[in-house]
Write a protein that holds these residues in place. Structure first.
Motif, PDB file in Angstrom:
ATOM      1  N   ILE A  78       0.663  -1.231  -0.167  1.00 33.54           N
ATOM      2  CA  ILE A  78      -0.120  -0.115   0.079  1.00 33.54           C
ATOM      3  C   ILE A  78       0.859   0.990  -0.021  1.00 33.54           C
ATOM      4  CG2 ILE A  78      -1.122   1.318   0.993  1.00 33.54           C
ATOM      5  CD1 ILE A  78      -3.214  -1.410   2.352  1.00 33.54           C
ATOM      6  N   SER A  79       1.975   1.098   0.976  1.00 33.55           N
ATOM      7  CA  SER A  79       3.236   2.640   0.605  1.00 33.55           C
ATOM      8  C   SER A  79       3.575   2.783  -0.355  1.00 33.55           C
ATOM      9  CB  SER A  79       3.902   2.049   1.954  1.00 33.55           C
ATOM     10  OG  SER A  79       3.544   2.326   3.018  1.00 33.55           O
ATOM     11  N   VAL A  80       3.910   0.958  -1.235  1.00 31.04           N
ATOM     12  CA  VAL A  80       4.859   1.538  -2.579  1.00 31.04           C
ATOM     13  C   VAL A  80       3.712   2.019  -3.871  1.00 31.04           C
ATOM     14  CG1 VAL A  80       6.004   0.278  -4.406  1.00 31.04           C
ATOM     15  CG2 VAL A  80       5.340  -0.317  -1.858  1.00 31.04           C
ATOM     16  N   ALA A  81       1.898   2.174  -3.484  1.00 30.28           N
ATOM     17  CA  ALA A  81       1.651   2.262  -4.233  1.00 30.28           C
ATOM     18  C   ALA A  81       0.939   4.283  -3.691  1.00 30.28           C
ATOM     19  CB  ALA A  81       0.160   1.559  -4.285  1.00 30.28           C
ATOM     20  N   ARG A  82       1.091   3.933  -2.548  1.00 31.07           N
ATOM     21  CA  ARG A  82       1.508   5.455  -2.468  1.00 31.07           C
ATOM     22  C   ARG A  82       2.625   6.691  -2.801  1.00 31.07           C
ATOM     23  NH1 ARG A  82       1.222  10.300  -2.566  1.00 31.07           N
ATOM     24  NH2 ARG A  82       1.384  11.829  -1.251  1.00 31.07           N
ATOM     25  N   VAL A  83       3.266   6.143  -2.761  1.00 37.05           N
ATOM     26  CA  VAL A  83       4.672   6.440  -3.314  1.00 37.05           C
ATOM     27  C   VAL A  83       4.419   6.326  -5.057  1.00 37.05           C
ATOM     28  CG1 VAL A  83       7.253   6.758  -3.603  1.00 37.05           C
ATOM     29  CG2 VAL A  83       6.051   5.956  -1.102  1.00 37.05           C
ATOM     30  N   TRP A  84       4.170   5.634  -6.022  1.00 39.58           N
ATOM     31  CA  TRP A  84       3.663   6.354  -7.163  1.00 39.58           C
ATOM     32  C   TRP A  84       2.394   6.458  -7.742  1.00 39.58           C
ATOM     33  CZ3 TRP A  84       7.888   2.197  -6.773  1.00 39.58           C
ATOM     34  CH2 TRP A  84       7.992   1.592  -7.975  1.00 39.58           C
ATOM     35  N   GLN A  85       2.265   7.447  -6.669  1.00 43.29           N
ATOM     36  CA  GLN A  85       0.932   8.099  -6.755  1.00 43.29           C
ATOM     37  C   GLN A  85       1.339   9.869  -7.110  1.00 43.29           C
ATOM     38  OE1 GLN A  85      -2.235   7.901  -3.951  1.00 43.29           O
ATOM     39  NE2 GLN A  85      -2.471   6.297  -4.335  1.00 43.29           N
ATOM     40  N   SER A  86       2.770   9.629  -6.256  1.00 41.54           N
ATOM     41  CA  SER A  86       3.954  10.802  -6.131  1.00 41.54           C
ATOM     42  C   SER A  86       4.210  11.261  -7.575  1.00 41.54           C
ATOM     43  CB  SER A  86       4.691  10.567  -5.507  1.00 41.54           C
ATOM     44  OG  SER A  86       6.087  10.176  -6.073  1.00 41.54           O
ATOM     45  N   GLN A  87       4.655  12.350  -8.114  1.00 41.16           N
ATOM     46  CA  GLN A  87       5.624  13.188  -8.975  1.00 41.16           C
ATOM     47  C   GLN A  87       6.989  12.981  -9.108  1.00 41.16           C
ATOM     48  OE1 GLN A  87       3.740  13.460 -11.641  1.00 41.16           O
ATOM     49  NE2 GLN A  87       1.667  13.155 -10.482  1.00 41.16           N
ATOM     50  N   ILE A  88       7.423  11.819  -8.010  1.00 43.58           N
ATOM     51  CA  ILE A  88       8.767  11.989  -8.017  1.00 43.58           C
ATOM     52  C   ILE A  88       9.670  10.549  -9.057  1.00 43.58           C
ATOM     53  CG2 ILE A  88      10.425  11.243  -6.018  1.00 43.58           C
ATOM     54  CD1 ILE A  88       8.438  11.994  -4.017  1.00 43.58           C
ATOM     55  N   GLU A  89      10.428  11.363  -9.201  1.00 47.97           N
ATOM     56  CA  GLU A  89      11.549  10.557 -10.148  1.00 47.97           C
ATOM     57  C   GLU A  89      11.703   8.981  -8.768  1.00 47.97           C
ATOM     58  OE1 GLU A  89      15.627  10.391 -13.206  1.00 47.97           O
ATOM     59  OE2 GLU A  89      14.567  11.645 -12.715  1.00 47.97           O
ATOM     60  N   ILE A  90      11.278   7.790  -9.561  1.00 54.19           N
ATOM     61  CA  ILE A  90      11.920   6.853  -9.371  1.00 54.19           C
ATOM     62  C   ILE A  90      12.900   6.140 -10.434  1.00 54.19           C
ATOM     63  CG2 ILE A  90      10.878   4.422  -8.095  1.00 54.19           C
ATOM     64  CD1 ILE A  90       8.340   5.514  -7.771  1.00 54.19           C
ATOM     65  N   VAL A  91      13.950   5.664  -9.572  1.00 57.13           N
ATOM     66  CA  VAL A  91      15.056   4.818 -10.417  1.00 57.13           C
ATOM     67  C   VAL A  91      14.957   3.807  -9.268  1.00 57.13           C
ATOM     68  CG1 VAL A  91      17.130   4.226 -11.112  1.00 57.13           C
ATOM     69  CG2 VAL A  91      15.969   6.663 -10.990  1.00 57.13           C
ATOM     70  N   MET A  92      14.630   2.546  -9.898  1.00 58.85           N
ATOM     71  CA  MET A  92      14.221   1.317  -9.473  1.00 58.85           C
ATOM     72  C   MET A  92      15.600   0.604  -9.847  1.00 58.85           C
ATOM     73  SD  MET A  92      10.496  -0.275  -9.997  1.00 58.85           S
ATOM     74  CE  MET A  92      11.048  -2.115  -9.882  1.00 58.85           C
ATOM     75  N   CYS A  93      16.188  -0.602  -9.057  1.00 61.11           N
ATOM     76  CA  CYS A  93      17.386  -1.374  -9.212  1.00 61.11           C
ATOM     77  C   CYS A  93      16.423  -2.361  -8.457  1.00 61.11           C
ATOM     78  CB  CYS A  93      18.517  -1.297  -8.329  1.00 61.11           C
ATOM     79  SG  CYS A  93      19.262  -2.688  -8.528  1.00 61.11           S
ATOM     80  N   SER A  94      15.788  -3.498  -9.669  1.00 66.16           N
ATOM     81  CA  SER A  94      14.896  -4.603  -9.383  1.00 66.16           C
ATOM     82  C   SER A  94      15.438  -6.165  -9.346  1.00 66.16           C
ATOM     83  CB  SER A  94      13.623  -4.339 -10.364  1.00 66.16           C
ATOM     84  OG  SER A  94      13.911  -5.080 -11.561  1.00 66.16           O
ATOM     85  N   LEU A  95      14.975  -6.708  -8.999  1.00 62.43           N
ATOM     86  CA  LEU A  95      15.318  -8.398  -9.227  1.00 62.43           C
ATOM     87  C   LEU A  95      15.586  -9.186 -10.430  1.00 62.43           C
ATOM     88  CD1 LEU A  95      13.381 -11.071  -7.018  1.00 62.43           C
ATOM     89  CD2 LEU A  95      14.830  -8.779  -6.371  1.00 62.43           C
ATOM     90  N   ASP A  96      15.117  -7.955 -11.678  1.00 67.39           N
ATOM     91  CA  ASP A  96      15.214  -8.375 -13.292  1.00 67.39           C
ATOM     92  C   ASP A  96      16.964  -8.288 -12.968  1.00 67.39           C
ATOM     93  OD1 ASP A  96      12.528  -7.941 -14.811  1.00 67.39           O
ATOM     94  OD2 ASP A  96      13.082  -7.325 -13.270  1.00 67.39           O
ATOM     95  N   LEU A  97      17.633  -6.909 -12.973  1.00 69.20           N
ATOM     96  CA  LEU A  97      19.023  -6.685 -12.821  1.00 69.20           C
ATOM     97  C   LEU A  97      20.170  -7.476 -11.718  1.00 69.20           C
ATOM     98  CD1 LEU A  97      21.308  -5.076 -14.059  1.00 69.20           C
ATOM     99  CD2 LEU A  97      20.893  -3.423 -12.348  1.00 69.20           C
ATOM    100  N   THR A  98      19.343  -7.757 -10.626  1.00 69.92           N
ATOM    101  CA  THR A  98      19.721  -7.905  -8.992  1.00 69.92           C
ATOM    102  C   THR A  98      20.199  -9.568  -9.619  1.00 69.92           C
ATOM    103  OG1 THR A  98      17.874  -8.426  -7.684  1.00 69.92           O
ATOM    104  CG2 THR A  98      19.558  -6.178  -7.597  1.00 69.92           C
ATOM    105  N   ASN A  99      19.455 -10.357  -9.751  1.00 70.06           N
ATOM    106  CA  ASN A  99      19.819 -11.355 -10.685  1.00 70.06           C
ATOM    107  C   ASN A  99      20.537 -11.858 -11.340  1.00 70.06           C
ATOM    108  OD1 ASN A  99      17.043 -12.170  -9.120  1.00 70.06           O
ATOM    109  ND2 ASN A  99      15.638 -12.395 -10.698  1.00 70.06           N
ATOM    110  N   ASN A 100      21.300 -11.137 -12.102  1.00 73.98           N
ATOM    111  CA  ASN A 100      22.559 -11.141 -12.919  1.00 73.98           C
ATOM    112  C   ASN A 100      23.671 -10.804 -12.158  1.00 73.98           C
ATOM    113  OD1 ASN A 100      20.959 -12.282 -14.840  1.00 73.98           O
ATOM    114  ND2 ASN A 100      20.425  -9.567 -15.692  1.00 73.98           N
ATOM    115  N   VAL A 101      23.627 -11.258 -10.664  1.00 73.07           N
ATOM    116  CA  VAL A 101      24.377 -10.099 -10.042  1.00 73.07           C
ATOM    117  C   VAL A 101      24.489 -10.745  -9.107  1.00 73.07           C
ATOM    118  CG1 VAL A 101      25.869  -7.850  -9.990  1.00 73.07           C
ATOM    119  CG2 VAL A 101      23.912  -7.578 -11.425  1.00 73.07           C
ATOM    120  N   PRO A 102      25.425 -12.042  -9.095  1.00 72.20           N
ATOM    121  CA  PRO A 102      25.992 -12.698  -7.752  1.00 72.20           C
ATOM    122  C   PRO A 102      27.076 -12.767  -6.956  1.00 72.20           C
ATOM    123  CG  PRO A 102      26.213 -14.046  -9.326  1.00 72.20           C
ATOM    124  CD  PRO A 102      25.509 -12.781  -9.977  1.00 72.20           C
TER     125      PRO A 102
END
Length: 307
Positions: free
Chosen positions: A184-208
């Motif tokens: 719910i808090s993630v969704a609240r931040v998504w409602q803002s206009q703040i620029e978000i740069v994610m480091c998601s599992l899509d990338l981290t899965n490749n850097v063990p």
């Protein structure tokens, strides 16, 4: 040249301490404080370990604040107990006293105060859930203009999440833990206009975290920070462990090593996909770290911790 203002918000996992250690080594960064969120940890040892690390690195002037927010879906106790282990490492207990200031106000209120008092917009480095930011935006909407961007280790876009079904019955495995703790808090931040740069599992899965890189840290153990980093990684090497928070943090210093990609997304807050970061046409635009020069990243962190 003025330094980049950064407020860190971590949640006390092993990689959170390592991310803190990396951030402190960045000469172009001014750290305004560290908020510790009681998510992937137990609060007291996580706060204690954080303060001891700052003491060890000679930056006792950086204030630490303990957040009192709570998530919807607690991290497993097996994960959280590592905070006790790190707090008891001998290298962090060479002194009977901790010099780094523990501020009296809760971390979520400290975040509001820091942002309001900052002379220019602040980058928020968040390596845990986004609950403190959601709280801050609700309590003090004016602080949105003081946030330059959020760099967040969280989410999973085109790969499965790491909330395993055997840990959380009824979940479909699509959510990442930092998002699942409080979607719910993630969704609240998504409602803002703040620029978000994610480091998601899509990338981290490749850097063990590999035995090779940990042994290289061992060969630098005459440097106290490499010694501590090696101990932290030795604790988790039997697991499938990745450079989650450290990879997100390194972006602050070496963005040229990364390629970003824009996505339109939404946050699922209920049901079996609770916490999923879903790609949807017309959704909230975010940037995700899509690729990284892995060998250059490994070289960078070894270099930074050689002190």
């Amino acid at each position: 040249m003025s330094k980049q203002l950064v407020l860190m918000d971590h949640d006390g996992g092993v990689d959170d301490y390592l991310a803190t250690m990396l951030l402190v080594t960045m000469d172009h960064i001014e750290i305004l404080g560290v908020v510790v969120t009681p998510a992937d940890c137990y609060a007291q040892p996580a706060v204690s370990a954080t303060r001891k690390i700052l003491d060890l690195m000679g930056v006792s002037h950086i204030p630490v604040a303990e957040s009192t927010v709570r998530g919807i879906n607690p991290f497993p106790r097996l994960y959280r107990r590592d905070s006790f282990v790190v707090d008891h490492f001998p290298i962090l207990n060479q002194s009977e006293t901790i010099r780094t200031l523990l501020v009296s106000e809760p971390g979520q209120d400290f975040m509001v105060k820091v942002l309001r008092e900052a002379p220019e917009p602040v980058t928020l480095l968040v390596t845990g859930p986004l609950t403190n930011i959601a709280y801050a935006l609700d309590k003090a909407p004016d602080i949105e203009a003081k946030i330059q961007k959020i760099i967040w280790m969280g989410g999973a876009l085109n790969v499965p999440g790491n909330v395993e079904k055997n840990w959380e019955p009824g979940q479909d495995g699509s959510a990442e833990w930092n998002a699942y703790w409080d979607a719910i808090s993630v969704a609240r931040v998504w409602q803002s206009q703040i620029e978000i740069v994610m480091c998601s599992l899509d990338l981290t899965n490749n850097v063990p975290v590999t035995s090779e890189i940990v042994r290289k840290m061992g060969r630098q153990r005459h440097d106290p920070i490499s010694d501590l980093a090696g101990q932290c990684y030795a604790l988790v090497i039997p697991q499938d462990y990745y450079f989650w928070d450290v990879l997100a943090t390194a972006y602050l210093a070496r963005p040229e090593l990364y390629q970003l990609r824009e996505w339109e997304t939404e946050i699922i807050t209920t049901g079996s996909s609770q916490g999923r970061t879903k790609i949807v046409s017309g959704g909230r635009k975010i940037y995700a770290m899509d690729q990284v020069d892995k060998e250059a990243f490994y070289t960078y962190i070894l270099q930074q911790w050689a002190r």
